[in-house]
Design a protein around this motif. Structure first.
Motif, PDB file in Angstrom:
ATOM      1  N   ILE A  84      39.354  33.453  20.952  1.00  0.00           N
ATOM      2  CA  ILE A  84      40.132  33.347  22.183  1.00  0.00           C
ATOM      3  C   ILE A  84      41.596  33.542  21.821  1.00  0.00           C
ATOM      4  O   ILE A  84      42.140  32.830  20.969  1.00  0.00           O
ATOM      5  N   PHE A  85      42.224  34.522  22.483  1.00  0.00           N
ATOM      6  CA  PHE A  85      43.636  34.829  22.275  1.00  0.00           C
ATOM      7  C   PHE A  85      44.380  34.566  23.576  1.00  0.00           C
ATOM      8  O   PHE A  85      43.884  34.920  24.649  1.00  0.00           O
ATOM      9  N   GLU A  86      45.581  33.963  23.455  1.00  0.00           N
ATOM     10  CA  GLU A  86      46.323  33.636  24.675  1.00  0.00           C
ATOM     11  C   GLU A  86      47.811  33.944  24.543  1.00  0.00           C
ATOM     12  O   GLU A  86      48.383  33.831  23.457  1.00  0.00           O
ATOM     13  N   ASN A  87      48.393  34.311  25.687  1.00  0.00           N
ATOM     14  CA  ASN A  87      49.834  34.475  25.826  1.00  0.00           C
ATOM     15  C   ASN A  87      50.173  33.984  27.228  1.00  0.00           C
ATOM     16  O   ASN A  87      50.115  34.748  28.199  1.00  0.00           O
ATOM     17  N   PRO A  88      50.517  32.694  27.370  1.00  0.00           N
ATOM     18  CA  PRO A  88      50.750  32.125  28.703  1.00  0.00           C
ATOM     19  C   PRO A  88      51.941  32.741  29.436  1.00  0.00           C
ATOM     20  O   PRO A  88      52.044  32.621  30.650  1.00  0.00           O
ATOM     21  N   GLU A  89      52.830  33.439  28.708  1.00  0.00           N
ATOM     22  CA  GLU A  89      53.999  34.045  29.345  1.00  0.00           C
ATOM     23  C   GLU A  89      53.686  35.412  29.958  1.00  0.00           C
ATOM     24  O   GLU A  89      54.472  35.927  30.747  1.00  0.00           O
ATOM     25  N   HIS A  90      52.551  35.995  29.603  1.00  0.00           N
ATOM     26  CA  HIS A  90      52.180  37.301  30.150  1.00  0.00           C
ATOM     27  C   HIS A  90      51.369  37.090  31.423  1.00  0.00           C
ATOM     28  O   HIS A  90      50.589  36.147  31.520  1.00  0.00           O
ATOM     29  N   ASP A  91      51.552  37.976  32.408  1.00  0.00           N
ATOM     30  CA  ASP A  91      50.865  37.777  33.682  1.00  0.00           C
ATOM     31  C   ASP A  91      49.379  38.135  33.602  1.00  0.00           C
ATOM     32  O   ASP A  91      48.526  37.278  33.751  1.00  0.00           O
ATOM     33  N   TYR A  92      49.092  39.415  33.357  1.00  0.00           N
ATOM     34  CA  TYR A  92      47.685  39.811  33.330  1.00  0.00           C
ATOM     35  C   TYR A  92      47.462  40.835  32.255  1.00  0.00           C
ATOM     36  O   TYR A  92      48.146  41.855  32.252  1.00  0.00           O
ATOM     37  N   PRO A  93      46.554  40.546  31.383  1.00  0.00           N
ATOM     38  CA  PRO A  93      45.880  39.258  31.207  1.00  0.00           C
ATOM     39  C   PRO A  93      46.767  38.304  30.401  1.00  0.00           C
ATOM     40  O   PRO A  93      47.674  38.733  29.700  1.00  0.00           O
ATOM     41  N   ASN A  94      46.469  37.031  30.490  1.00  0.00           N
ATOM     42  CA  ASN A  94      47.143  36.066  29.620  1.00  0.00           C
ATOM     43  C   ASN A  94      46.151  35.371  28.688  1.00  0.00           C
ATOM     44  O   ASN A  94      46.535  34.559  27.860  1.00  0.00           O
ATOM     45  N   LYS A  95      44.888  35.736  28.840  1.00  0.00           N
ATOM     46  CA  LYS A  95      43.838  35.202  27.972  1.00  0.00           C
ATOM     47  C   LYS A  95      42.798  36.293  27.741  1.00  0.00           C
ATOM     48  O   LYS A  95      42.351  36.941  28.685  1.00  0.00           O
ATOM     49  N   ILE A  96      42.428  36.488  26.463  1.00  0.00           N
ATOM     50  CA  ILE A  96      41.431  37.485  26.080  1.00  0.00           C
ATOM     51  C   ILE A  96      40.371  36.785  25.244  1.00  0.00           C
ATOM     52  O   ILE A  96      40.699  36.078  24.285  1.00  0.00           O
ATOM     53  N   VAL A  97      39.111  36.971  25.613  1.00  0.00           N
ATOM     54  CA  VAL A  97      38.007  36.315  24.908  1.00  0.00           C
ATOM     55  C   VAL A  97      37.023  37.382  24.426  1.00  0.00           C
ATOM     56  O   VAL A  97      36.602  38.238  25.209  1.00  0.00           O
ATOM     57  N   TYR A  98      36.676  37.316  23.147  1.00  0.00           N
ATOM     58  CA  TYR A  98      35.612  38.161  22.587  1.00  0.00           C
ATOM     59  C   TYR A  98      34.479  37.243  22.147  1.00  0.00           C
ATOM     60  O   TYR A  98      34.717  36.290  21.399  1.00  0.00           O
ATOM     61  N   GLN A  99      33.263  37.536  22.625  1.00  0.00           N
ATOM     62  CA  GLN A  99      32.084  36.759  22.238  1.00  0.00           C
ATOM     63  C   GLN A  99      31.044  37.689  21.636  1.00  0.00           C
ATOM     64  O   GLN A  99      30.691  38.713  22.243  1.00  0.00           O
ATOM     65  N   LYS A 100      30.567  37.319  20.462  1.00  0.00           N
ATOM     66  CA  LYS A 100      29.484  38.060  19.824  1.00  0.00           C
ATOM     67  C   LYS A 100      28.177  37.513  20.382  1.00  0.00           C
ATOM     68  O   LYS A 100      27.845  36.350  20.193  1.00  0.00           O
TER      69      LYS A 100
END
Length: 187
Positions: free
Chosen positions: A142-158
């Protein structure tokens, strides 16, 4: 000052004492310096060698070519290992033979942080947008950047050795939004 004058006259009278002080002071200085060097050489030295990073090793399952073919178009992601601290990715969405979206990504270890840095063509003045790894396991990042609007969260699931799910979350046009991309490994 009186002490210095008395010492000076005393040393003139006593040449043995004068010679002893003349030789003693350099010996004391040499001893002090050599003790410090011996102490410093016993301290653990920092190594500046290149090492493998756990976060990069945990992300190696991304390496390869992933696709999602749907009625809307074809999504492709390509991941390669650049070195022990960096993975490089490219993502494209094509409708028929027209590429409508392209993104380049660098996953890299920077100090204690693992960063997902994305550059999207014709967005953000062609500048990269960093997302910091906030949670990780063998099967999820899970990668996050709360200051960015869209996206501000990226999730990769195997999901398995030949499938993954990528999800993005954030606020777009004032509304919370998410998108899910299910992909199969083709190489």
């Amino acid at each position: 000052m009186r002490f210095v004058l008395n010492l000076s006259s005393y040393l003139k009278k006593h040449t043995i004492m004068k010679k002893m002080i003349t030789y003693l002071i350099p010996c004391i200085l040499i001893s002090v310096i050599s003790c410090k060097e011996a102490h410093d050489s016993q301290l653990p030295q920092k190594e500046f060698r290149f090492t493998k990073y756990e976060s990069v090793e945990n992300a190696n399952w991304l390496i390869g070519r992933w696709e999602n073919n749907s009625a809307e178009g074809n999504l492709s992601e390509f991941w390669t290992k650049a070195n022990d601290s960096t993975l490089l990715g490219e993502s494209y969405f094509a409708i028929k033979s027209d590429t409508v979206f392209g993104e380049k990504v660098e996953l890299s270890q920077r100090g204690n942080d693992f960063i997902y840095e994305a550059r999207v063509a014709k967005q953000n003045d062609e500048k990269t947008v960093p997302f910091k790894l906030t949670s990780s396991s063998e099967k999820e990042m899970i990668f996050e950047n709360p200051e960015h609007d869209y996206p501000n969260k990226i999730v990769y699931q195997k999901v398995g050795n030949d499938s993954l799910v990528a999800e993005i979350f954030g606020t777009k046009d004032g509304k919370l939004k998410s998108e899910t991309f299910k992909m199969k490994k083709v190489q």
